[in-house]
Motif scaffolding. Structure first.
Motif, short mmCIF file in Angstrom:
data_model
loop_
_atom_site.label_atom_id
_atom_site.label_comp_id
_atom_site.label_asym_id
_atom_site.label_seq_id
_atom_site.Cartn_x
_atom_site.Cartn_y
_atom_site.Cartn_z
N ARG A 83 0.80 -0.92 10.71
CA ARG A 83 0.86 -0.16 9.47
C ARG A 83 2.17 -0.41 8.75
N GLU A 84 2.12 -0.32 7.46
CA GLU A 84 3.31 -0.70 6.70
C GLU A 84 4.51 0.21 6.97
N PHE A 85 4.27 1.48 7.29
CA PHE A 85 5.46 2.32 7.51
C PHE A 85 6.17 1.94 8.81
N ALA A 97 0.05 3.59 2.92
CA ALA A 97 0.34 3.22 4.31
C ALA A 97 1.82 2.97 4.54
N SER A 98 2.60 2.86 3.47
CA SER A 98 3.98 2.44 3.67
C SER A 98 4.92 3.61 3.92
N LEU A 99 4.42 4.84 3.78
CA LEU A 99 5.26 6.00 4.11
C LEU A 99 4.62 6.76 5.26
N ASN A 100 5.44 7.12 6.25
CA ASN A 100 4.93 7.87 7.39
C ASN A 100 4.45 9.25 6.92
N ASN A 122 1.92 10.65 14.79
CA ASN A 122 0.67 10.34 14.11
C ASN A 122 -0.50 10.21 15.08
N ASP A 177 0.84 -1.20 0.00
CA ASP A 177 0.00 0.00 0.00
C ASP A 177 0.87 1.25 0.00
#
Ligand SMILES: Nc1ncnc2c1ncn2[C@@H]1O[C@H](COP(=O)(O)OP(=O)(O)OP(=O)(O)O)[C@@H](O)[C@H]1O
Ligand SMILES: [Mg+2]
Lengths: 341, 302
Positions: free
Chosen positions: B190-192, A120-123, B214, A117
């Motif tokens: 979450r992926e990050f 979702a994969s980057l903050n 966040n 995704d």
């Protein structure tokens, strides 16, 4: 264990030259917890004893239906999950039991992951520059500040983004661009192995092609090895050298791409391939569309014997009783099916 | 090696990057400004805060001084909001009372957020047995009837500002802990966050530098709503004589003096103004909290 099985496992292990990653009998069970006291009442057998290896510089595709354990396998290999059983041999060392501090020294630089995704994969709170600097700083990759700056610019250029965008936040980019940033982050530490879990599945088809081309360019340039996880057979066919087919956490078939797509042996592979509308080459036999009966069984309570027997059009008596182990049908083409005993 | 220019051109990665930039903060602010009640609440809070800070300069009289000849004076004239039955100026007492209410509010909420965030973050991030234990502890603290406990504790110890703040901070954090735990629980997979873990970033750094920023939205929202709750609770306790002790003026203990029905009828302004201040301030914090919640919610787009 029969003599035959042992011989086949040996034949897997004997081909060790140029092997970067080898997985032996890998299992990952998730406990099912119920009740007030959170007692473990069973296990989801997400990955249930798979073995394969990846040679340096090649791309191994992992395919299978949703829920067959592809992501779990990838995440266990990179040690985001504790393996329940089995070995993960990376560069000749078993990393399956290493504690986190050892992992940090030994594999966290060398194995990286690209996620599905791109949102979702980057903050969302970090600029692209911070995102790309994090892996470098974590491992104290450079001594000088300017070296970090230069590396960020270099990485962005490598993935086809303008370095002047490095002060921007992820929400200012499109899905494809974010995926490029994710790829740049995975490249930052010059890894040997990149695990790409559905890396293009969330993107538009036209963007998918761009990203796949980028991945292939980078592979050629940096001798990268990919574990490419996808449910999309046409993408896997395009990018992989060899392919592993999973079903309910077990390995069904494992072969060179050409062999697998031209002459699939396992009834499950045949069913999977028959469902894809791909342009067939002349030498391929036209396959009837095989529609699988019934639903995917629960990985918490898998069928006895061959896990595929409940849906297999060719199921025999033995399939209900005995687990078929992967056997070499011909060199480099393994199939776990009693039809080929 | 291919030059950077060539690569940038051959790989079509730079198309359509938005030229107009808008920071997260501006987006949130813009969404917040559309909620009129929340904006009104923010204005009221701003005024109350200013009034509290500048009370010594704004107050026309010494809040403790008893003008015995002007007991229960009507609003207007010498005393803009009248006097109480001891002849103290209501306006001056309200201004100093704002200091007490906000002080109790800010310090208690700081404590609530501190404890709640730490416990919630640890439970949510690490999960498993740590989470189970901490959440059972939260259940225990929540099931303590807090008002009775407050009354009991305040009776045992001397009622004072410090007691009040400590009691609020030690017994009101579980709600915050639950909210923060939920946020951490969903963000940790979450992926990050997974990406940070695969790169070898340490847990403490992931918690503070990846997840916590966040979660600032929910933290600010809870803090705001908790301010309203604490100010109300402080007023209630002071009204019962268990909170801020006279002669220190607080909105709650100003009401206490006005319990008498004859006073309520004959000197209506006496209970009216402190009551109004409590209502207005608490309501404002709640409106602002709700407004912030919507503004931070990524799903309420534009
Ligand atoms: N963290 C987890 N806890 C419990 N069960 C899990 C967890 N992750 C995955 N599972 C279960 O394990 C099985 C395999 O899931 P996995 O995500 O690996 O499948 P997948 O092949 O990647 O599927 P998809 O194509 O949908 O991504 C599923 O039944 C899933 O519900
Ligand atoms: Mg998956």
């Amino acid at each position: 264990m029969t003599a035959e099985v042992r011989r086949d496992q040996q034949s897997i292990q004997s081909v060790t030259d140029g092997v970067l990653l080898e997985v032996r009998n890998l299992k990952k069970y998730f406990p099912i917890k119920t009740g007030l006291l959170q007692k473990t009442t069973g296990y989801i057998r997400a990955v249930d004893g798979i073995s394969f290896y990846v040679k340096k510089g090649e791309t191994l595709g992992i395919v299978g239906e949703s829920g067959c354990g592809k992501s779990t396998a990838g995440r266990t290999i990179i040690r985001l999950y504790e393996p329940t059983e089995g070995q993960i041999i990376f560069k000749g060392k078993d990393i399956s039991r290493l504690p986190e501090n050892r992992l940090r020294q030994q594999i966290r630089r060398d194995i990286q992951m690209i996620f599905q995704d791109p949102y979702a994969s980057l903050n969302p709170r970090k600029t692209v520059e911070k995102v790309l600097k994090e892996p470098l700083k974590t491992h104290r990759y450079f001594k000088m500040k300017s070296e970090y700056q230069d590396r960020v610019d270099e990485l962005l250029t490598l993935v086809g983004l303008d370095p002047s965008y490095k002060n921007r936040y992820p929400h200012e980019f499109s899905g494809g661009q974010r995926q490029r940033i994710g790829i740049a982050r995975a490249l930052a530490l010059n890894p040997d192995l990149i695990i790409a879990d559905e890396a293009v599945s969330a993107l538009d088809v036209s963007i998918q092609a761009q990203i796949i081309n980028l991945l292939q360019d980078l592979q050629a340039r940096f001798q990268l090895t990919y574990l490419f996880i996808s449910h999309d057979l046409s993408v896997v066919r395009h990018i992989s050298d060899r392919v592993v087919v999973l079903y309910l956490g077990r390995l069904m078939e494992w072969a060179a791409k050409e062999d697998l797509f031209n002459q699939p042996l396992h009834p499950y592979t045949q069913a999977l391939l028959s469902a894809v509308p791909v342009i067939r080459r002349k030498d391929e036999q036209i396959r009837e569309r095989i529609v699988l009966q019934g639903d995917l069984p629960s990985p918490a309570d898998p069928p006895t014997g061959c896990v595929f027997h409940t849906r297999c059009p060719m199921a025999m008596d033995i399939c209900r009783k005995q687990v078929p182990h992967p056997k070499a049908y011909r060199p480099g083409h393994f199939v776990a099916c009693h039809l080929y005993d | 090696m291919a030059g950077p220019e060539r690569l940038t051109k051959t790989v079509p990665g730079n198309e359509g990057i938005k030229q107009k930039r808008e920071t997260m903060f501006r987006i949130t602010l813009r969404k917040f400004m559309r909620n009129k009640l929340a904006v009104a609440g923010a204005v009221v809070i701003f005024i109350v805060v200013l009034a509290a800070i500048f009370a010594p300069w704004l107050a026309p009289y010494d809040p403790g001084h008893q003008y015995l000849l002007d007991k229960l004076a009507k609003p207007g004239g010498k005393y803009p909001l009248g006097t109480d039955m001891l002849g103290r100026d209501t306006l001056s007492r309200l201004l100093y009372g704002a200091r007490v209410s906000l002080l109790v509010g800010f310090v208690s909420v700081a404590g609530i957020i501190f404890i709640g965030t730490i416990i919630g973050a640890i439970a949510g991030y690490f999960g498993g047995i740590i989470d189970a234990l901490l959440m059972r502890f939260v259940d225990v603290v929540i099931s303590v009837p807090s008002l009775f406990l407050l009354i009991t504790l305040v009776t045992i110890f001397q009622p004072s500002l410090t007691t009040l703040i400590i009691v609020f901070a030690l017994f009101s954090w579980p709600g915050t802990a639950r909210i923060i735990r939920g946020e951490f629980l969903s963000l940790r997979s979450r992926e990050f966050v997974l990406a940070a873990r695969t790169m070898g970033v340490r847990s403490s750094k992931i918690i503070f530098s990846h997840i916590l920023p966040n979660v600032m939205g929910p933290i600010i929202v809870t803090a705001t709503l908790q301010m309203g709750y604490v100010i109300l609770a402080e007023s209630a306790l002071s009204y019962f004589g268990l909170g801020v002790q006279p002669p220190t003026p607080s909105w709650g203990n100003m009401l206490q003096d006005a319990q008498n029905i004859t006073i309520m009828i004959s000197a209506w302004w006496y209970p009216l103004f402190p009551g109004l201040m409590i209502l207005l301030t608490v309501l404002s914090f709640n409106f602002v909290g709700d407004g912030l919640r919507d503004a931070f919610d990524p799903k309420s787009i534009e």
